[in-house]
Design a protein around this motif. Structure first.
Motif, PDB file in Angstrom:
ATOM      1  N   SER A   5       0.820  -1.212   0.000  1.00  0.00           N
ATOM      2  CA  SER A   5       0.000   0.000   0.000  1.00  0.00           C
ATOM      3  C   SER A   5       0.852   1.259   0.000  1.00  0.00           C
ATOM      4  O   SER A   5       0.396   2.331  -0.384  1.00  0.00           O
ATOM      5  CB  SER A   5      -0.938  -0.005   1.211  1.00  0.00           C
ATOM      6  OG  SER A   5      -0.198  -0.030   2.424  1.00  0.00           O
ATOM      7  N   ARG A   6       2.110   1.170   0.452  1.00  0.00           N
ATOM      8  CA  ARG A   6       2.997   2.338   0.423  1.00  0.00           C
ATOM      9  C   ARG A   6       3.571   2.564  -0.967  1.00  0.00           C
ATOM     10  O   ARG A   6       4.133   3.613  -1.258  1.00  0.00           O
ATOM     11  CB  ARG A   6       4.137   2.148   1.426  1.00  0.00           C
ATOM     12  CG  ARG A   6       3.686   2.084   2.878  1.00  0.00           C
ATOM     13  CD  ARG A   6       4.869   2.334   3.808  1.00  0.00           C
ATOM     14  NE  ARG A   6       5.945   1.375   3.596  1.00  0.00           N
ATOM     15  CZ  ARG A   6       6.021   0.194   4.210  1.00  0.00           C
ATOM     16  NH1 ARG A   6       5.057  -0.162   5.052  1.00  0.00           N
ATOM     17  NH2 ARG A   6       7.038  -0.615   3.990  1.00  0.00           N
ATOM     18  N   ARG A   7       3.452   1.553  -1.827  1.00  0.00           N
ATOM     19  CA  ARG A   7       4.042   1.662  -3.152  1.00  0.00           C
ATOM     20  C   ARG A   7       3.001   1.992  -4.217  1.00  0.00           C
ATOM     21  O   ARG A   7       3.272   2.716  -5.155  1.00  0.00           O
ATOM     22  CB  ARG A   7       4.758   0.351  -3.492  1.00  0.00           C
ATOM     23  CG  ARG A   7       5.995   0.103  -2.608  1.00  0.00           C
ATOM     24  CD  ARG A   7       6.525  -1.312  -2.803  1.00  0.00           C
ATOM     25  NE  ARG A   7       7.845  -1.489  -2.205  1.00  0.00           N
ATOM     26  CZ  ARG A   7       8.060  -1.827  -0.946  1.00  0.00           C
ATOM     27  NH1 ARG A   7       7.038  -2.006  -0.138  1.00  0.00           N
ATOM     28  NH2 ARG A   7       9.289  -1.986  -0.489  1.00  0.00           N
ATOM     29  N   LEU A   8       1.813   1.425  -4.087  1.00  0.00           N
ATOM     30  CA  LEU A   8       0.744   1.685  -5.046  1.00  0.00           C
ATOM     31  C   LEU A   8      -0.476   2.215  -4.319  1.00  0.00           C
ATOM     32  O   LEU A   8      -0.861   1.675  -3.274  1.00  0.00           O
ATOM     33  CB  LEU A   8       0.360   0.397  -5.787  1.00  0.00           C
ATOM     34  CG  LEU A   8       1.224  -0.040  -6.967  1.00  0.00           C
ATOM     35  CD1 LEU A   8       0.786  -1.422  -7.438  1.00  0.00           C
ATOM     36  CD2 LEU A   8       1.147   0.952  -8.109  1.00  0.00           C
ATOM     37  N   SER A   9      -1.090   3.252  -4.855  1.00  0.00           N
ATOM     38  CA  SER A   9      -2.347   3.757  -4.323  1.00  0.00           C
ATOM     39  C   SER A   9      -3.480   3.207  -5.178  1.00  0.00           C
ATOM     40  O   SER A   9      -3.429   3.305  -6.410  1.00  0.00           O
ATOM     41  CB  SER A   9      -2.354   5.291  -4.339  1.00  0.00           C
ATOM     42  OG  SER A   9      -1.329   5.806  -3.515  1.00  0.00           O
ATOM     43  N   PHE A  10      -4.479   2.643  -4.536  1.00  0.00           N
ATOM     44  CA  PHE A  10      -5.598   2.043  -5.266  1.00  0.00           C
ATOM     45  C   PHE A  10      -6.839   2.906  -5.141  1.00  0.00           C
ATOM     46  O   PHE A  10      -7.027   3.563  -4.121  1.00  0.00           O
ATOM     47  CB  PHE A  10      -5.881   0.640  -4.711  1.00  0.00           C
ATOM     48  CG  PHE A  10      -4.720  -0.308  -4.825  1.00  0.00           C
ATOM     49  CD1 PHE A  10      -4.181  -0.617  -6.068  1.00  0.00           C
ATOM     50  CD2 PHE A  10      -4.156  -0.879  -3.696  1.00  0.00           C
ATOM     51  CE1 PHE A  10      -3.119  -1.487  -6.182  1.00  0.00           C
ATOM     52  CE2 PHE A  10      -3.098  -1.754  -3.806  1.00  0.00           C
ATOM     53  CZ  PHE A  10      -2.577  -2.068  -5.039  1.00  0.00           C
ATOM     54  N   PRO A  11      -7.739   2.889  -6.156  1.00  0.00           N
ATOM     55  CA  PRO A  11      -7.578   2.246  -7.476  1.00  0.00           C
ATOM     56  C   PRO A  11      -6.635   3.052  -8.367  1.00  0.00           C
ATOM     57  O   PRO A  11      -6.471   4.264  -8.169  1.00  0.00           O
ATOM     58  CB  PRO A  11      -8.996   2.247  -8.034  1.00  0.00           C
ATOM     59  CG  PRO A  11      -9.623   3.459  -7.420  1.00  0.00           C
ATOM     60  CD  PRO A  11      -9.041   3.565  -6.030  1.00  0.00           C
ATOM     61  N   THR A  12      -6.039   2.380  -9.335  1.00  0.00           N
ATOM     62  CA  THR A  12      -5.104   3.075 -10.213  1.00  0.00           C
ATOM     63  C   THR A  12      -4.963   2.355 -11.546  1.00  0.00           C
ATOM     64  O   THR A  12      -5.305   1.169 -11.676  1.00  0.00           O
ATOM     65  CB  THR A  12      -3.724   3.192  -9.534  1.00  0.00           C
ATOM     66  OG1 THR A  12      -2.924   4.126 -10.247  1.00  0.00           O
ATOM     67  CG2 THR A  12      -2.999   1.848  -9.503  1.00  0.00           C
ATOM     68  N   LEU A  13      -4.446   3.091 -12.517  1.00  0.00           N
ATOM     69  CA  LEU A  13      -4.116   2.522 -13.815  1.00  0.00           C
ATOM     70  C   LEU A  13      -2.602   2.369 -13.892  1.00  0.00           C
ATOM     71  O   LEU A  13      -1.859   3.323 -13.657  1.00  0.00           O
ATOM     72  CB  LEU A  13      -4.597   3.424 -14.952  1.00  0.00           C
ATOM     73  CG  LEU A  13      -4.284   2.926 -16.373  1.00  0.00           C
ATOM     74  CD1 LEU A  13      -5.225   1.789 -16.747  1.00  0.00           C
ATOM     75  CD2 LEU A  13      -4.379   4.053 -17.384  1.00  0.00           C
ATOM     76  N   ILE A  14      -2.155   1.167 -14.208  1.00  0.00           N
ATOM     77  CA  ILE A  14      -0.734   0.882 -14.386  1.00  0.00           C
ATOM     78  C   ILE A  14      -0.475   0.704 -15.875  1.00  0.00           C
ATOM     79  O   ILE A  14      -1.195  -0.038 -16.548  1.00  0.00           O
ATOM     80  CB  ILE A  14      -0.332  -0.395 -13.617  1.00  0.00           C
ATOM     81  CG1 ILE A  14      -0.582  -0.196 -12.116  1.00  0.00           C
ATOM     82  CG2 ILE A  14       1.124  -0.760 -13.888  1.00  0.00           C
ATOM     83  CD1 ILE A  14      -0.411  -1.468 -11.296  1.00  0.00           C
ATOM     84  N   VAL A  15       0.525   1.383 -16.394  1.00  0.00           N
ATOM     85  CA  VAL A  15       0.840   1.274 -17.813  1.00  0.00           C
ATOM     86  C   VAL A  15       2.044   0.348 -17.991  1.00  0.00           C
ATOM     87  O   VAL A  15       3.096   0.552 -17.380  1.00  0.00           O
ATOM     88  CB  VAL A  15       1.127   2.651 -18.434  1.00  0.00           C
ATOM     89  CG1 VAL A  15       1.570   2.502 -19.890  1.00  0.00           C
ATOM     90  CG2 VAL A  15      -0.124   3.520 -18.355  1.00  0.00           C
ATOM     91  N   SER A  16       1.868  -0.662 -18.815  1.00  0.00           N
ATOM     92  CA  SER A  16       2.931  -1.618 -19.101  1.00  0.00           C
ATOM     93  C   SER A  16       3.790  -1.092 -20.243  1.00  0.00           C
ATOM     94  O   SER A  16       3.342  -1.016 -21.384  1.00  0.00           O
ATOM     95  CB  SER A  16       2.338  -2.986 -19.461  1.00  0.00           C
ATOM     96  OG  SER A  16       3.358  -3.929 -19.705  1.00  0.00           O
ATOM     97  N   CYS A  17       5.029  -0.732 -19.918  1.00  0.00           N
ATOM     98  CA  CYS A  17       5.957  -0.198 -20.912  1.00  0.00           C
ATOM     99  C   CYS A  17       6.949  -1.289 -21.293  1.00  0.00           C
ATOM    100  O   CYS A  17       7.992  -1.454 -20.645  1.00  0.00           O
ATOM    101  CB  CYS A  17       6.682   1.026 -20.355  1.00  0.00           C
ATOM    102  SG  CYS A  17       5.601   2.411 -19.962  1.00  0.00           S
ATOM    103  N   GLN A  18       6.602  -2.039 -22.323  1.00  0.00           N
ATOM    104  CA  GLN A  18       7.435  -3.144 -22.771  1.00  0.00           C
ATOM    105  C   GLN A  18       7.454  -3.167 -24.295  1.00  0.00           C
ATOM    106  O   GLN A  18       6.478  -2.793 -24.939  1.00  0.00           O
ATOM    107  CB  GLN A  18       6.915  -4.479 -22.248  1.00  0.00           C
ATOM    108  CG  GLN A  18       6.846  -4.589 -20.737  1.00  0.00           C
ATOM    109  CD  GLN A  18       6.369  -5.958 -20.296  1.00  0.00           C
ATOM    110  OE1 GLN A  18       6.889  -6.990 -20.730  1.00  0.00           O
ATOM    111  NE2 GLN A  18       5.384  -5.982 -19.417  1.00  0.00           N
TER     112      GLN A  18
END
Length: 226
Positions: A5-18
């Motif tokens: 929870s200290r690293r990601l705040s929810f809800p959220t959109l994560i973008v996959s950069c690959q």
């Protein structure tokens, strides 16, 4: 949740950069630019592959990085962070959360339980379990996974690939698990993202629809009259 929870705040959109090696945008400098663009657009996190890309992205953003390391080691089918060496490499490169294949398929080194334990104790990082079934999600959490993602739904020999996101699996995982659930795989539209959150997803991971201009172009070109 081991600091998740200290690293990601929810809800959220994560973008996959690959990007794969055959893609014109392959290379750490391009993925770093993609990550900065995603951050400017409001992304809450980045999913990235390999120590070089992770390090390049970490240098340009403070967004949480969900790191993985794809390594194809014959004859094993598991390739998403398949062993501790891969996990250590992306942790040292700057990943905040380590994603790994959490299916029961054979691995080149440590078993899943040992791998999760070593990541927790030796690296001090939370683990995101990429799964393809409800049973795999339950098993991964039992072994200590801090969150679960639907990443592998349709990409294992024993699961069917749905036309779009696997909302059925997402629903099952949300209802069964007490840890955060990330929806990933074949998201193309805002409507699909919205539905995932309505079903209870804590985050949605989107890759190709945002960061792969070649595939976006191919998809649109199919609508050009012949």
């Amino acid at each position: 949740m081991r600091g998740l929870s200290r690293r990601l705040s929810f809800p959220t959109l994560i973008v996959s950069c690959q990007a794969r090696a055959d893609n014109p945008l392959y290379g750490p400098q391009f993925m770093a630019a993609m990550a900065k663009a995603a951050e400017a657009g409001g992304a809450g996190g980045i999913r990235a592959n390999g120590p070089e890309d992770v390090a390049a992205i970490r240098a340009v953003t403070e967004l949480p990085i969900l790191g993985l390391y794809k390594r194809w080691l014959e004859p094993y089918e598991v390739y998403i962070t398949p062993d501790f060496a891969a996990a250590q490499a992306i942790a040292e490169a700057g990943a905040d959360i380590l994603a790994l294949d959490a299916t029961p398929r054979p691995r080149p080194q440590e078993g899943l339980a040992e791998l999760i334990e070593r990541i927790h104790t030796e690296l001090g990082k939370p683990v995101c379990a990429d799964v393809s079934t409800l049973e795999e999600g339950l098993w991964a959490v039992e072994l200590g996974a801090d969150c679960v993602a639907t990443t592998l739904a349709g990409y294992t020999p024993y699961t069917l690939k749905t036309e779009g996101p696997d909302f059925a699996l997402l629903r099952e995982l949300v209802q069964a698990l007490a840890v955060p659930v990330l929806a990933e795989g074949r998201f193309w539209t805002p409507e699909q993202v919205g539905r995932a959150f309505e079903l209870g997803a804590d985050a949605v991971v989107v890759g190709t629809a945002i960061t792969n201009p070649r595939e976006i172009t191919r998809r649109l070109v199919r609508s050009v009259p012949r």
